[in-house]
Design a protein around this motif. Sequence first.
Motif, PDB file in Angstrom:
ATOM      1  N   ARG A   1       0.845  -1.191   0.000  1.00 25.18           N
ATOM      2  CA  ARG A   1       0.000   0.000   0.000  1.00 25.18           C
ATOM      3  C   ARG A   1       0.878   1.238   0.000  1.00 25.18           C
ATOM      4  NH1 ARG A   1      -2.038  -2.456   4.120  1.00 25.18           N
ATOM      5  NH2 ARG A   1      -1.531  -0.827   5.628  1.00 25.18           N
ATOM      6  N   VAL A   2       0.530   2.194  -0.859  1.00 26.31           N
ATOM      7  CA  VAL A   2       1.307   3.435  -0.934  1.00 26.31           C
ATOM      8  C   VAL A   2       0.342   4.613  -1.019  1.00 26.31           C
ATOM      9  CG1 VAL A   2       3.192   2.258  -2.129  1.00 26.31           C
ATOM     10  CG2 VAL A   2       1.452   3.465  -3.470  1.00 26.31           C
ATOM     11  N   TRP A   3       0.870   5.804  -0.769  1.00 24.64           N
ATOM     12  CA  TRP A   3       0.105   7.028  -0.993  1.00 24.64           C
ATOM     13  C   TRP A   3       0.020   7.266  -2.498  1.00 24.64           C
ATOM     14  CZ3 TRP A   3      -2.248   8.082   3.242  1.00 24.64           C
ATOM     15  CH2 TRP A   3      -1.619   8.064   4.483  1.00 24.64           C
ATOM     16  N   LYS A   4      -1.182   7.330  -3.015  1.00 23.79           N
ATOM     17  CA  LYS A   4      -1.364   7.474  -4.460  1.00 23.79           C
ATOM     18  C   LYS A   4      -0.818   8.791  -4.986  1.00 23.79           C
ATOM     19  CE  LYS A   4      -4.910   7.030  -8.052  1.00 23.79           C
ATOM     20  NZ  LYS A   4      -6.349   6.713  -8.327  1.00 23.79           N
ATOM     21  N   HIS A   5      -0.910   9.850  -4.168  1.00 21.94           N
ATOM     22  CA  HIS A   5      -0.549  11.185  -4.647  1.00 21.94           C
ATOM     23  C   HIS A   5       0.787  11.684  -4.089  1.00 21.94           C
ATOM     24  CE1 HIS A   5      -4.472  11.182  -6.391  1.00 21.94           C
ATOM     25  NE2 HIS A   5      -5.072  11.086  -5.224  1.00 21.94           N
ATOM     26  N   ALA A   6       1.634  10.774  -3.617  1.00 24.99           N
ATOM     27  CA  ALA A   6       2.960  11.189  -3.152  1.00 24.99           C
ATOM     28  C   ALA A   6       3.789  11.676  -4.337  1.00 24.99           C
ATOM     29  CB  ALA A   6       3.668  10.025  -2.459  1.00 24.99           C
ATOM     30  N   PRO A   7       4.640  12.690  -4.141  1.00 24.94           N
ATOM     31  CA  PRO A   7       5.527  13.126  -5.227  1.00 24.94           C
ATOM     32  C   PRO A   7       6.373  11.950  -5.725  1.00 24.94           C
ATOM     33  CG  PRO A   7       5.583  14.691  -3.414  1.00 24.94           C
ATOM     34  CD  PRO A   7       4.823  13.497  -2.922  1.00 24.94           C
ATOM     35  N   PRO A   8       6.721  11.934  -6.999  1.00 22.32           N
ATOM     36  CA  PRO A   8       7.436  10.784  -7.547  1.00 22.32           C
ATOM     37  C   PRO A   8       8.920  10.719  -7.210  1.00 22.32           C
ATOM     38  CG  PRO A   8       7.006  12.388  -9.271  1.00 22.32           C
ATOM     39  CD  PRO A   8       6.285  12.871  -8.047  1.00 22.32           C
ATOM     40  N   SER A   9       9.544  11.864  -6.913  1.00 19.56           N
ATOM     41  CA  SER A   9      10.991  11.833  -6.677  1.00 19.56           C
ATOM     42  C   SER A   9      11.444  13.105  -5.974  1.00 19.56           C
ATOM     43  CB  SER A   9      11.758  11.701  -7.996  1.00 19.56           C
ATOM     44  OG  SER A   9      11.643  12.897  -8.753  1.00 19.56           O
ATOM     45  N   LEU A  10      12.670  13.067  -5.493  1.00 17.85           N
ATOM     46  CA  LEU A  10      13.277  14.247  -4.881  1.00 17.85           C
ATOM     47  C   LEU A  10      13.461  15.354  -5.906  1.00 17.85           C
ATOM     48  CD1 LEU A  10      15.824  12.234  -2.772  1.00 17.85           C
ATOM     49  CD2 LEU A  10      14.203  13.860  -1.771  1.00 17.85           C
ATOM     50  N   ALA A  11      13.779  14.991  -7.145  1.00  9.49           N
ATOM     51  CA  ALA A  11      13.942  16.004  -8.196  1.00  9.49           C
ATOM     52  C   ALA A  11      12.620  16.726  -8.450  1.00  9.49           C
ATOM     53  CB  ALA A  11      14.445  15.343  -9.479  1.00  9.49           C
ATOM     54  N   TRP A  12      11.530  15.978  -8.491  1.00  9.71           N
ATOM     55  CA  TRP A  12      10.213  16.578  -8.705  1.00  9.71           C
ATOM     56  C   TRP A  12       9.883  17.534  -7.558  1.00  9.71           C
ATOM     57  CZ3 TRP A  12       5.632  17.418  -6.388  1.00  9.71           C
ATOM     58  CH2 TRP A  12       4.532  17.721  -7.186  1.00  9.71           C
ATOM     59  N   LEU A  13      10.176  17.106  -6.319  1.00  9.21           N
ATOM     60  CA  LEU A  13       9.846  17.922  -5.151  1.00  9.21           C
ATOM     61  C   LEU A  13      10.600  19.244  -5.163  1.00  9.21           C
ATOM     62  CD1 LEU A  13       8.463  18.152  -2.317  1.00  9.21           C
ATOM     63  CD2 LEU A  13      10.564  17.152  -1.374  1.00  9.21           C
ATOM     64  N   ILE A  14      11.895  19.196  -5.425  1.00  4.84           N
ATOM     65  CA  ILE A  14      12.668  20.443  -5.356  1.00  4.84           C
ATOM     66  C   ILE A  14      12.320  21.353  -6.523  1.00  4.84           C
ATOM     67  CG2 ILE A  14      14.761  19.747  -6.619  1.00  4.84           C
ATOM     68  CD1 ILE A  14      14.556  21.694  -3.264  1.00  4.84           C
ATOM     69  N   ALA A  15      11.962  20.786  -7.680  1.00  5.14           N
ATOM     70  CA  ALA A  15      11.530  21.629  -8.795  1.00  5.14           C
ATOM     71  C   ALA A  15      10.205  22.303  -8.461  1.00  5.14           C
ATOM     72  CB  ALA A  15      11.413  20.798 -10.070  1.00  5.14           C
ATOM     73  N   ALA A  16       9.296  21.567  -7.833  1.00  3.56           N
ATOM     74  CA  ALA A  16       8.001  22.135  -7.458  1.00  3.56           C
ATOM     75  C   ALA A  16       8.138  23.200  -6.381  1.00  3.56           C
ATOM     76  CB  ALA A  16       7.068  21.027  -6.978  1.00  3.56           C
TER      77      ALA A  16
END
Length: 581
Positions: free
Chosen positions: A45-60
Amino acid sequence: MDTEPLVALDPAWPKTTLAQATAALTAAGTKFEMETVTIGGIPTRVWKHAPPSLAWLIAASRMHGERVFTIYEDERVSYAANFRAVAALAHALVAMGIGKGDRVGLAMRNLPEWPVIFFAAASIGAIVVPLNAWWTAGELEYGIADSGCRVLFVDDERYQRLVAHAPDVPALETMIVARASGPLGDGARRLEDLIGTPHGYASLPDTELPGVEIATDDDATIFYTSGTTGHPKGALGTHRNLMTNILSSAFSGARGFVRRGEAVPDPQPKTYLTVIPMFHVTACSATMMGSIAAGNTLVFLRKWDPVRAMEIIEAEKVHATGGVPTIAWQILEHPDRAKYDLSSLEMIAYGGAPSAPELVRRIYTEFGALPSNGWGMTETMATVTGHGAEDYLSRPTSAGPPVPVADLKIMDEDGVTELPIGEVGELWARGPMVVKGYWNKPEATAATFVDGWVRTGDLARLDEEGFVYIVDRAKDMIIRGGENIYSSEVENVLYAHPAVTDCALIGLPHRTLGEEPAAVVHLAPGTSATEAELQAWVRARLAVFKTPVAIRFVPETLPRNANGKILKKELKGLFEDRAAA
């Protein structure tokens, strides 16, 4: 059963059961919706809407613009400026030949450069190795060599330590030094030559990150365990592990509102006084990841000092702080506390070490702040359980229930038999926060990670609603004449004494009984207590065999490692005058 609630709660609380609150928050279409994916061959089980990666998070994070991300003394770095520095350093690493899967070491105190380096390396698919800045040169050399770092980022203090040691690490090609105090040796470079100083990050070019494909379950980090016995082990974490924490922490906060019968408010940026080292998963994963998603401000201290902390809380209107319980105790007990306006504090959170119920009560009654804690470990990239608000006040000796994407079970010593509700055994955990295993240690990995579960080494029990109670580390439990003594139980009773502000229970060898309990205690400023007084205090509240046979008083708070765990081995020398009976 848990102790009675520490404060009077609204008789109408809770408005919903734990199961009802979880069902409402995780329903289809919600922020906390879950799905099942296969990780390492195991449906999870995972969070469906979790960010996909550290790169995505820092860009956002650029969306936070001029909101301040980090504060260190007179250096204030905005989210926009931080991203410019991350992108510039990421391109510099690519130019140096660093790519996907290469290990990049990071050994420095909490500085604005720390998250820049972390995200620059992670965003190009490299594996970041945050090394314990408290380690000796020899310990640092072990971590660098064990992980196979090609590049190492250090501050001046770590550089001087390593240069004096002349480490022999063949894989290490370059040391990049932040805030160097003098000339550098061959092969070392100044970080400022690549990206400038934090004061100038805002003037760096506005560029994108290098285009690197990163999958959610790609390797991202190696965090080393505490290493209380033998060499520390490197826990190999993924982008998913770190991204899971963002929604896990947010869920625990939202659940408190639902349990209260209130609507969950839109998140508002907060200011955190970050006193735990960033090389620990509590600060890096549990605190920084969610903070970046929410646009929080992180204030760094050069070193922990309760007076400086209170000055910062007043000046920056800090909303939350914490880390380990001793930090909260030192602020609560400080004789100058009344001189500072600490009214901005909304939450004091901690993990990494058990806390006494008395601390929970005092945070709420004296600060008017909600206490919060949780349970996790390096092998779970921090958050597995979350505990806060009225749930914490009503169950002060629990670490809370698991977040919805995690499962807990209590296992017998045989590692096969699951124990029933209420019985004490080894805590096992599983979920998308559990790391892949230990770096280059297949035997240790096989012994600790079993079919998606991690064997924690903690002794614990679960109640009917799933709240977990950590009673001891398996290796810290004291067995006196066949009777189990859980150190946290005795420590909690000692903490409840008005004079005690820090304590630890350890086992002393005994010829016939095997072990006997003894305590080391630090008293609050301006208070006093005797050994006999504290022994009587424990004896009146617990079985006689749990009473410390000896108590030693120390003038300072007890020694801890960087993760907040008391170094109990160092305390045994205080009892050398007691020969084994």
